[in-house]
Design a protein around this motif. Structure first.
Motif, PDB file in Angstrom:
ATOM      1  N   ILE A   1      -1.967 -10.886  -3.270  1.00 49.37           N
ATOM      2  CA  ILE A   1      -3.073 -11.449  -4.040  1.00 49.37           C
ATOM      3  C   ILE A   1      -2.550 -12.262  -5.216  1.00 49.37           C
ATOM      4  O   ILE A   1      -3.114 -13.299  -5.575  1.00 49.37           O
ATOM      5  CB  ILE A   1      -4.014 -10.331  -4.509  1.00 49.37           C
ATOM      6  CG1 ILE A   1      -4.695  -9.687  -3.295  1.00 49.37           C
ATOM      7  CG2 ILE A   1      -5.064 -10.864  -5.482  1.00 49.37           C
ATOM      8  CD1 ILE A   1      -5.488  -8.437  -3.630  1.00 49.37           C
TER       9      ILE A   1
ATOM     10  N   ARG B   1     -13.911 -12.252  -1.712  1.00 49.53           N
ATOM     11  CA  ARG B   1     -14.063 -11.356  -0.564  1.00 49.53           C
ATOM     12  C   ARG B   1     -12.742 -11.193   0.172  1.00 49.53           C
ATOM     13  O   ARG B   1     -12.368 -10.083   0.584  1.00 49.53           O
ATOM     14  CB  ARG B   1     -15.128 -11.898   0.385  1.00 49.53           C
ATOM     15  CG  ARG B   1     -16.562 -11.625  -0.049  1.00 49.53           C
ATOM     16  CD  ARG B   1     -17.547 -12.376   0.815  1.00 49.53           C
ATOM     17  NE  ARG B   1     -17.349 -12.116   2.225  1.00 49.53           N
ATOM     18  CZ  ARG B   1     -17.896 -12.832   3.207  1.00 49.53           C
ATOM     19  NH1 ARG B   1     -18.654 -13.884   2.906  1.00 49.53           N
ATOM     20  NH2 ARG B   1     -17.682 -12.530   4.468  1.00 49.53           N
ATOM     21  N   ALA B   2     -12.019 -12.292   0.337  1.00 49.54           N
ATOM     22  CA  ALA B   2     -10.724 -12.239   1.011  1.00 49.54           C
ATOM     23  C   ALA B   2      -9.742 -11.370   0.232  1.00 49.54           C
ATOM     24  O   ALA B   2      -8.984 -10.592   0.828  1.00 49.54           O
ATOM     25  CB  ALA B   2     -10.159 -13.650   1.181  1.00 49.54           C
ATOM     26  N   CYS B   3      -9.757 -11.468  -1.091  1.00 50.51           N
ATOM     27  CA  CYS B   3      -8.882 -10.635  -1.926  1.00 50.51           C
ATOM     28  C   CYS B   3      -9.206  -9.162  -1.749  1.00 50.51           C
ATOM     29  O   CYS B   3      -8.301  -8.314  -1.665  1.00 50.51           O
ATOM     30  CB  CYS B   3      -9.013 -11.034  -3.398  1.00 50.51           C
ATOM     31  SG  CYS B   3      -8.250 -12.622  -3.827  1.00 50.51           S
TER      32      CYS B   3
ATOM     33  N   HIS C   1     -10.520  -7.772   0.881  1.00 41.88           N
ATOM     34  CA  HIS C   1     -10.045  -7.367   2.204  1.00 41.88           C
ATOM     35  C   HIS C   1      -8.541  -7.117   2.187  1.00 41.88           C
ATOM     36  O   HIS C   1      -8.054  -6.129   2.752  1.00 41.88           O
ATOM     37  CB  HIS C   1     -10.378  -8.456   3.237  1.00 41.88           C
ATOM     38  CG  HIS C   1     -11.814  -8.497   3.643  1.00 41.88           C
ATOM     39  ND1 HIS C   1     -12.531  -7.373   4.002  1.00 41.88           N
ATOM     40  CD2 HIS C   1     -12.686  -9.542   3.757  1.00 41.88           C
ATOM     41  CE1 HIS C   1     -13.774  -7.705   4.324  1.00 41.88           C
ATOM     42  NE2 HIS C   1     -13.893  -9.017   4.171  1.00 41.88           N
ATOM     43  N   LEU C   2      -7.788  -8.017   1.533  1.00 43.54           N
ATOM     44  CA  LEU C   2      -6.339  -7.844   1.464  1.00 43.54           C
ATOM     45  C   LEU C   2      -5.981  -6.565   0.724  1.00 43.54           C
ATOM     46  O   LEU C   2      -5.053  -5.846   1.112  1.00 43.54           O
ATOM     47  CB  LEU C   2      -5.695  -9.050   0.771  1.00 43.54           C
ATOM     48  CG  LEU C   2      -5.581 -10.342   1.578  1.00 43.54           C
ATOM     49  CD1 LEU C   2      -5.013 -11.459   0.717  1.00 43.54           C
ATOM     50  CD2 LEU C   2      -4.705 -10.141   2.814  1.00 43.54           C
TER      51      LEU C   2
ATOM     52  N   ASN D   1      -6.419  -7.226   6.893  1.00 43.67           N
ATOM     53  CA  ASN D   1      -5.841  -8.570   6.948  1.00 43.67           C
ATOM     54  C   ASN D   1      -6.584  -9.505   7.894  1.00 43.67           C
ATOM     55  O   ASN D   1      -6.701 -10.703   7.621  1.00 43.67           O
ATOM     56  CB  ASN D   1      -4.364  -8.465   7.357  1.00 43.67           C
ATOM     57  CG  ASN D   1      -3.567  -7.619   6.388  1.00 43.67           C
ATOM     58  OD1 ASN D   1      -3.901  -7.534   5.207  1.00 43.67           O
ATOM     59  ND2 ASN D   1      -2.518  -6.977   6.877  1.00 43.67           N
TER      60      ASN D   1
ATOM     61  N   ALA E   1      -9.624 -10.722   6.094  1.00 40.73           N
ATOM     62  CA  ALA E   1      -9.253 -11.699   5.060  1.00 40.73           C
ATOM     63  C   ALA E   1      -9.014 -13.068   5.683  1.00 40.73           C
ATOM     64  O   ALA E   1      -9.472 -14.094   5.157  1.00 40.73           O
ATOM     65  CB  ALA E   1      -8.001 -11.234   4.326  1.00 40.73           C
TER      66      ALA E   1
ATOM     67  N   ASN F   1      -4.005 -20.066   0.260  1.00 39.06           N
ATOM     68  CA  ASN F   1      -4.445 -18.689   0.471  1.00 39.06           C
ATOM     69  C   ASN F   1      -4.400 -18.305   1.944  1.00 39.06           C
ATOM     70  O   ASN F   1      -4.112 -17.144   2.283  1.00 39.06           O
ATOM     71  CB  ASN F   1      -5.850 -18.512  -0.094  1.00 39.06           C
ATOM     72  CG  ASN F   1      -5.911 -18.781  -1.585  1.00 39.06           C
ATOM     73  OD1 ASN F   1      -4.879 -18.768  -2.259  1.00 39.06           O
ATOM     74  ND2 ASN F   1      -7.089 -19.051  -2.105  1.00 39.06           N
TER      75      ASN F   1
ATOM     76  N   ALA G   1      -2.489 -15.114   3.804  1.00 40.63           N
ATOM     77  CA  ALA G   1      -3.095 -14.254   4.830  1.00 40.63           C
ATOM     78  C   ALA G   1      -2.239 -14.223   6.091  1.00 40.63           C
ATOM     79  O   ALA G   1      -2.060 -13.161   6.711  1.00 40.63           O
ATOM     80  CB  ALA G   1      -4.505 -14.735   5.152  1.00 40.63           C
TER      81      ALA G   1
END
Length: 213
Positions: free
Chosen positions: A32, A56-58, A60-61, A66, A69, A133, A137
């Motif tokens: 992140i 949201r992706a952060c 999930h990570l 993964n 994300a 980003n 991922a």
């Protein structure tokens, strides 16, 4: 006093932990920290939506999700692409109308051109952030070549569309350059592991043949 074996054990543990702390597949917070979060203008709905997707992706990570994300960031990239395409189309339309204008040197035309150019660079910056980003991922999924491609694409957009460059105090661009360098080291390390694994497999096969002869 600790024995020499105990001290050596502590040193070895610290060394392993230090090396592992650079591995984003083990420490999500490391991944992140290598993402470009961009800006968030509450008056710009598209910018807010994009920032929400990155957040949201952060999340999930951080939870080790993964695949989720990557899915969210892919959606963010598609939106960013649409914004860049729209900005380019407006710029092209402007130049077409300007070429047919009776007074192309009208001061208002320069103001419009500056605004459209700024809109394009802003949209491209958002796309470059998302590309960076996406690279992160891919990296946490062990997809090093895809990660490298995304990082390099991001740097290309920063330089050639946004006119933003490394070593100028631009944290996002510098972070992307750092990610490219990190990927170079990770790829070399992976190749070394694969070579060692191949050598070990060959030795095991030789030993098996000797045992059977």
């Amino acid at each position: 006093e600790e024995s020499s074996e105990t001290v050596e054990s502590h040193v070895s543990d610290e060394s392993v932990e230090s090396e592992a702390s650079d591995d984003p597949t083990i420490f999500p917070s490391k991944a992140i920290s290598r993402m470009n979060l961009g800006s968030r203008d509450e008056g710009d709905d598209r910018e807010v939506e994009s920032a929400d997707l990155v957040e949201r992706a952060c999340r999930h990570l951080a939870r080790g999700q993964n695949d989720d994300a990557l899915r969210v960031l892919t959606e963010a990239f598609q939106r960013a692409q649409e914004d860049v395409t729209g900005a380019r189309r407006r710029m092209d339309d402007f130049y077409f109308r300007k070429s047919r204008s009776d007074d192309p040197s009208d001061p208002e035309e320069y103001e419009i051109e500056d605004r459209l150019d700024s809109d394009l660079r802003d949209a491209a910056s958002e796309m470059a952030n998302v590309l960076n980003n996406l690279g992160v991922a891919h990296e946490v999924r062990g997809e090093y070549q895809l990660a490298t491609n995304s990082f390099r694409d991001a740097l290309d957009v920063y330089r050639n569309v946004c006119r933003r460059y490394e070593n100028t105090g631009d944290a996002d661009v510098d972070r992307t350059v750092g990610n490219i360098l990190q990927m170079g080291m990770a790829t070399r390390s992976q190749l070394t592991r694969e070579e060692l694994h191949g050598e070990a497999s060959d030795l095991a096969a030789q030993a098996y043949r000797w045992m059977g002869s």
